[in-house]
Design an enzyme around this catalytic site. Structure first.
Site, PDB file in Angstrom:
ATOM      1  CB  SER A  90     -17.369  -4.122  26.292  1.00 59.30           C
ATOM      2  OG  SER A  90     -18.276  -3.218  25.737  1.00 59.30           O
ATOM      3  CE  LYS A 135     -18.628  -8.915  23.820  1.00 60.44           C
ATOM      4  NZ  LYS A 135     -17.952  -7.623  24.111  1.00 60.44           N
ATOM      5  CB  SER A 144     -20.862  -4.980  24.490  1.00 63.70           C
ATOM      6  OG  SER A 144     -19.477  -5.280  24.301  1.00 63.70           O
TER       7      SER A 144
HETATM    8  N1  GLN Z   1     -20.227   1.069  25.734  1.00 64.34           N
HETATM    9  C1  GLN Z   1     -19.224   1.302  24.736  1.00 64.34           C
HETATM   10  C2  GLN Z   1     -19.863   1.363  23.376  1.00 64.34           C
HETATM   11  O1  GLN Z   1     -21.032   1.115  23.282  1.00 64.34           O
HETATM   12  C3  GLN Z   1     -18.147   0.266  24.808  1.00 64.34           C
HETATM   13  C4  GLN Z   1     -18.400  -0.951  24.052  1.00 64.34           C
HETATM   14  C5  GLN Z   1     -17.294  -1.933  24.080  1.00 64.34           C
HETATM   15  O2  GLN Z   1     -16.332  -1.785  24.833  1.00 64.34           O
HETATM   16  N2  GLN Z   1     -17.381  -2.920  23.202  1.00 64.34           N
HETATM   17  O3  GLN Z   1     -19.212   1.663  22.405  1.00 64.34           O
END
Ligand code: GLN
Length: 469
Positions: A169, A70, A145
């Site tokens: 994410s 990532k 994400s």
């Molecule tokens: N969807 C969540 C957010 O936008 C989780 C994001 C993540 O786990 N990096 O904060």
């Protein structure tokens, strides 16, 4: 398209059916063919991977296996952009510990996967470099994400990948793409070299094609790291040790708060199918309660934004990353750099986070959210008195369509309701596919007590094998 798990390719490499160089070539071909339509990768350095492949040590546990990384996990000599204009031209001078550990286990880090900018989002659409399409459900978001990592694994562009999970994410994109995503216990995997979003919640973990591969990657990346003060000194075990053992008598807690009528029919069906399957395997399903389940989204978005506003203050145009031109003085330099460098969702969170930390509002928002966090952690301590593991959905619905403008930021935040609790409490969680006829990919989630990954993986493996029968 490339298919096959880590264990498949390990055998092929070891019996000489393919060389590490040919495997890298094969993946590169697959990326070149499929990336234009999916945008799962922001970049890949085939020459660097080939140089690693030439000296791959096949006796190591991941010898010769390329793993996608990532874009917020530092990879020495490669861009680490966090899918942001702010870091568009930033090249990492060092490797994250998780990457070092992958390399020590023989893996070849290969490619930078797309993501929501600074890991803020649930659909991958907050990337400054364009959205990622879902190879398992074209025209739909891959989740986020870690959108590119999940799409790369689902779309035959990676054998396995690393993602990061702050509020879901890893698990949610894995679910939307029909692959496996594992968020380890907070402290299990070093965060050194993971660009911080919300440091008390962030955790690196694998996205893979099956549970066995998730255990293999976790074995490689876990362990104490003096460079991360929150990394745990707890000894590591072989997380694959109990794969294949039965789960008779294992108590699986089902939170009554998770049986919401707001869940999509496919999500409810996946939950019911998992309950039946686990029961057939000899597990005992018991109803439990997580009384503060309703408050988790509010608490998470206050805490995550507060930490983000602090962490992202380093992107000021002075030290590294993007700097606005022709500015008039220091304040103008800061504000124009941040105005241009950050996308709308990142700005929204910085503003929200600054507000909840500001004098006069701190007690009402941030301090209260921390209290809720303690209550949520207490709910799990009580629940794990009655259950060995907890079963639940990953997300209330399968993947929405790409560019669905009817979804407000608030609706998007609410879709994290089932993944956030594990981050607030620091627990390990895994999402595995539980496909439903006629529906988009749907996953199911299991949660375990702190550092009980071996048990978590044993149950996830048993469920995965039984669901495939
Ligand atoms: N969807 C969540 C957010 O936008 C989780 C994001 C993540 O786990 N990096 O904060």
């Amino acid at each position: 398209m490339l298919s096959g798990t880590i264990s498949h390719w390990r055998k092929q490499l070891q019996n000489g059916s393919i060389s590490p160089t040919e495997l890298v070539e094969e993946i590169a071909r697959s990326i070149e063919t499929r990336n234009p339509a999916t945008n799962a990768y922001l970049s890949w350095n085939k020459e660097a991977a080939l140089a690693e492949a030439a000296k791959a040590d096949l006796s190591l546990p991941l010898g010769g296996i390329p793993v996608a990384i990532k874009d917020n996990i530092c990879l020495a000599g490669e861009p680490t952009r966090c899918a942001s204009r702010m870091l568009e031209n930033f090249v990492s001078p060092y490797n994250a510990t998780a990457v070092e550990k992958l390399r020590a286990a023989g893996a070849i880090p290969f490619g930078r996967t797309n993501m929501d900018e600074f890991a803020m989002g649930s659909y991958g659409e907050n990337s400054a470099f364009g959205a990622t399409d879902n190879p398992a459900a074209p025209g739909h978001v891959p989740g986020g994400s870690s959108s590119g990592s999940a799409a790369a694994v689902a779309g035959g562009m990676a054998i396995a990948a690393l993602g990061s999970d702050t509020g879901g994410s890893i698990r949610q994109p894995a679910s939307h793409c029909g692959v496996v995503g594992l968020k380890p216990t907070y402290g299990r995997v070093s965060r050194y070299g993971l660009v911080a979003f919300a440091s008390s919640l962030d955790q690196i973990g694998p996205i893979t094609q099956n549970v066995e591969d998730a255990a293999t990657v976790l074995n490689a990346i876990c362990g104490h790291d003096a460079k991360d003060s929150t990394s745990s000194a707890i000894s590591t075990e072989n997380f694959a040790a109990e794969l294949g053992q039965d789960i008779k008598g294992l108590r699986i807690g089902l939170p009554k708060e998770y049986l919401s009528s707001g869940n999509d029919a496919a999500v409810s069906a996946a939950l019911e199918q998992s309950i039946r399957t686990l029961t057939d395997l000899g597990a005992e399903i018991t109803e439990i309660s997580l009384p503060h389940a309703e408050a988790v989204v509010a608490a998470y978005y206050i805490i995550a934004c507060a930490e983000a506003s602090s962490n992202l203050s380093r992107f000021d145009g002075i030290r590294y990353g993007f700097r606005a031109d022709n500015t008039a003085g220091l304040d103008d330099l800061y504000s124009r750099t941040r105005e241009t460098g950050f996308g709308p969702e990142v700005k929204r969170r910085i503003i929200l986070g600054t507000y909840v930390l500001s004098s006069g509002f701190y007690d009402a928002y941030y301090a209260k959210a921390q209290k809720v966090r303690s209550l949520v952690a207490g709910d799990f301590t009580a629940a794990f008195g009655q259950a060995d593991l907890i079963l639940g959905p990953v997300a209330p619905t399968p993947a929405p369509r790409l560019k669905d403008t009817s979804l407000s930021p608030l609706q998007t935040y609410l879709s994290d309701i089932y993944t956030i609790p594990a981050n607030l409490a620091g627990l390990p969680g895994i999402s595995i596919p539980c496909p439903q006829p006629g529906s988009l990919p749907t996953g199911i989630q299991l949660l375990a007590p702190h550092f009980a990954e071996t048990r978590l993986l044993r149950a996830a493996y048993a469920l995965e094998q039984a669901l495939a029968r």
